[in-house]
Design a protein around this motif. Structure first.
Motif, PDB file in Angstrom:
ATOM      1  N   GLY A  60       1.032  -1.171   0.061  1.00 37.86           N
ATOM      2  CA  GLY A  60       0.076  -0.376   0.175  1.00 37.86           C
ATOM      3  C   GLY A  60       1.162   1.201   0.148  1.00 37.86           C
ATOM      4  O   GLY A  60       0.522   2.377   0.314  1.00 37.86           O
ATOM      5  N   GLY A  61       2.102   0.833  -0.552  1.00 36.66           N
ATOM      6  CA  GLY A  61       2.772   2.206  -0.609  1.00 36.66           C
ATOM      7  C   GLY A  61       3.242   3.071  -1.914  1.00 36.66           C
ATOM      8  O   GLY A  61       2.553   3.077  -2.641  1.00 36.66           O
TER       9      GLY A  61
ATOM     10  N   ALA B 237       0.769   3.657 -16.846  1.00 38.72           N
ATOM     11  CA  ALA B 237      -0.042   2.997 -18.218  1.00 38.72           C
ATOM     12  C   ALA B 237       0.748   1.186 -16.721  1.00 38.72           C
ATOM     13  O   ALA B 237      -0.642  -0.007 -17.181  1.00 38.72           O
ATOM     14  N   GLN B 238       1.224   1.065 -16.206  1.00 40.89           N
ATOM     15  CA  GLN B 238       1.846  -0.023 -15.140  1.00 40.89           C
ATOM     16  C   GLN B 238       1.271  -0.388 -14.133  1.00 40.89           C
ATOM     17  O   GLN B 238       1.441  -1.556 -13.329  1.00 40.89           O
ATOM     18  N   THR B 239       1.167   0.648 -13.397  1.00 42.50           N
ATOM     19  CA  THR B 239       1.128   0.167 -11.712  1.00 42.50           C
ATOM     20  C   THR B 239       0.184   1.602 -11.462  1.00 42.50           C
ATOM     21  O   THR B 239      -0.354   2.526 -12.385  1.00 42.50           O
ATOM     22  N   SER B 240       0.146   1.844 -10.557  1.00 41.94           N
ATOM     23  CA  SER B 240      -0.465   2.953  -8.933  1.00 41.94           C
ATOM     24  C   SER B 240      -0.137   3.730  -8.196  1.00 41.94           C
ATOM     25  O   SER B 240       1.076   2.372  -7.923  1.00 41.94           O
ATOM     26  N   GLY B 241       0.155   3.977  -7.766  1.00 42.45           N
ATOM     27  CA  GLY B 241       0.819   5.147  -6.469  1.00 42.45           C
ATOM     28  C   GLY B 241       1.738   5.697  -6.367  1.00 42.45           C
ATOM     29  O   GLY B 241       2.472   5.803  -5.530  1.00 42.45           O
TER      30      GLY B 241
ATOM     31  N   ALA C 174      -1.419  11.731 -11.302  1.00 44.08           N
ATOM     32  CA  ALA C 174      -0.197  11.149 -10.339  1.00 44.08           C
ATOM     33  C   ALA C 174      -1.704  10.358  -9.511  1.00 44.08           C
ATOM     34  O   ALA C 174      -2.373  11.431  -8.946  1.00 44.08           O
ATOM     35  N   ASP C 175      -1.675  10.188  -8.447  1.00 44.58           N
ATOM     36  CA  ASP C 175      -2.013   9.639  -6.804  1.00 44.58           C
ATOM     37  C   ASP C 175      -1.915  10.648  -6.025  1.00 44.58           C
ATOM     38  O   ASP C 175      -2.586  10.967  -5.012  1.00 44.58           O
TER      39      ASP C 175
END
Length: 332
Positions: A76-77, A95-99, A121-122
């Motif tokens: 969750g980081g 496109a590949q991940t979040s956070g 960006a998050d």
């Protein structure tokens, strides 16, 4: 809504205080300064170990950042990219991940970071050099909800409707002339009900209040949702709409529901091909309750007359628990 983090490295008390007053979500600081930040206000405090900052100046950096972000997401980081990032590498990572968090040194860069790939960006990490624009950054990324199209509607009838329960929505914001809430009998036709920003010889202005209408009416909320006015309560976010279509968030401080004499107001919007669209709203029969004229001027329901032009919003009908759905539905 974006998470906004202020980077207080090196620690400066006046800048941390400014960040807290501006409404940031978290403060990033040195590990040995974490308690000093917590002593200034109730806020999430992050250290450099909890939010690592990586460079992004080569393809190798992009790949390393992507892998670091995927690893951080398992717990969750987040991972932040140092200022100077470019759009294409950031797009590849998003496109590949979040956070992902992005360091930003100005309002323009923060707005850019929030909109990459129409997702952004998050988190936005605001650097100390952008402290002078911090309040504008928070307002733009957390309060602004973009714009919606309002139409000129012609009032066709104002009729007494007996007694009913009406809802006063008292927000924790000071609203301005031209601002209010979209309310109506149907989610497909809502009226811009003006805030109580105007004074008269008998009643002082209540610029935090929208006397929004009858308990059964729909209110347009953030995120393309609606709810019944009766469902609003303290702490819930509502959508504030300006006469120019710009929207922002406010939080409900309290709701007052009382029995009052009501009026039914009907208006129509002319559509291409001669197919007029009509809608209604029930509002309290009192001088302080106003709809919004086509020029943004508040018009009291007491002086409103057929033929007046007011601002409304037309939409496609169909809601289930406030969520937009595709359904054959007619509301009247």
């Amino acid at each position: 809504m974006k998470t906004i983090i202020f980077k207080a490295i090196p620690f400066q008390k006046k800048l941390v205080t400014l960040a807290l007053e501006s409404g940031v979500d978290a403060i990033l600081t040195e590990a040995d300064k974490a308690e000093a930040v917590r002593a200034l206000g109730r806020v999430t405090v992050l250290t450099e170990a909890e939010l690592p900052t990586l460079p992004l100046s080569s393809k190798a950096d992009e790949e390393a950042a992507t892998q670091a972000l995927k690893a951080a997401q398992k717990n969750g980081g987040m991972v932040s990219l140092v200022k100077g990032w470019e759009i294409i590498p950031v797009e590849n990572i998003l496109a590949q991940t979040s956070g992902l968090a992005l360091e930003c040194e100005s309002l323009d860069r923060a707005v850019l970071a929030a909109g990459i790939l129409e997702r952004g960006a998050d988190a936005i990490v605001v650097l100390p050099e952008a402290a002078g624009e911090l309040k504008a950054i928070v307002a733009e990324l957390k309060l602004s909800q973009g714009s919606i199209d309002l139409q000129r509607a012609v009032v066709t009838a104002i009729e007494p409707a007996g007694l009913g329960h009406r809802v006063c929505v008292d927000t924790i914001s000071m609203l301005k002339r031209g601002q209010g809430m979209l309310v109506g009998n149907s989610s497909a036709f809502t009226f811009l009900v003006h805030a109580e920003t105007e004074s008269n010889p008998y009643v002082a202005a209540r610029p935090f209040r929208v006397n929004a209408g009858a308990v059964h009416a729909y209110a347009v909320l953030p995120g393309d949702k609606t709810c019944y006015l009766e469902e609003l309560s303290a702490g819930r976010e509502v959508l504030i709409v300006s006469a120019d279509g710009k929207t922002s968030l406010s939080t409900v401080g309290r709701v007052k529901i009382e029995v009052r004499p009501m009026l039914k107001i009907t208006a129509k919007v002319s559509a291409p091909g001669g197919c007029d669209v009509s809608g209604q709203v029930f509002l309290q029969n009192a001088e302080t309750i106003r709809v919004t004229g086509a020029d943004g001027t508040p018009i009291s329901v007491v002086s409103l007359k057929p033929g007046d032009e007011i601002l409304c919003r037309t939409d496609v009908a169909g809601r289930h628990f406030g969520m937009r759905i595709c359904e054959d539905i007619k509301e009247g």
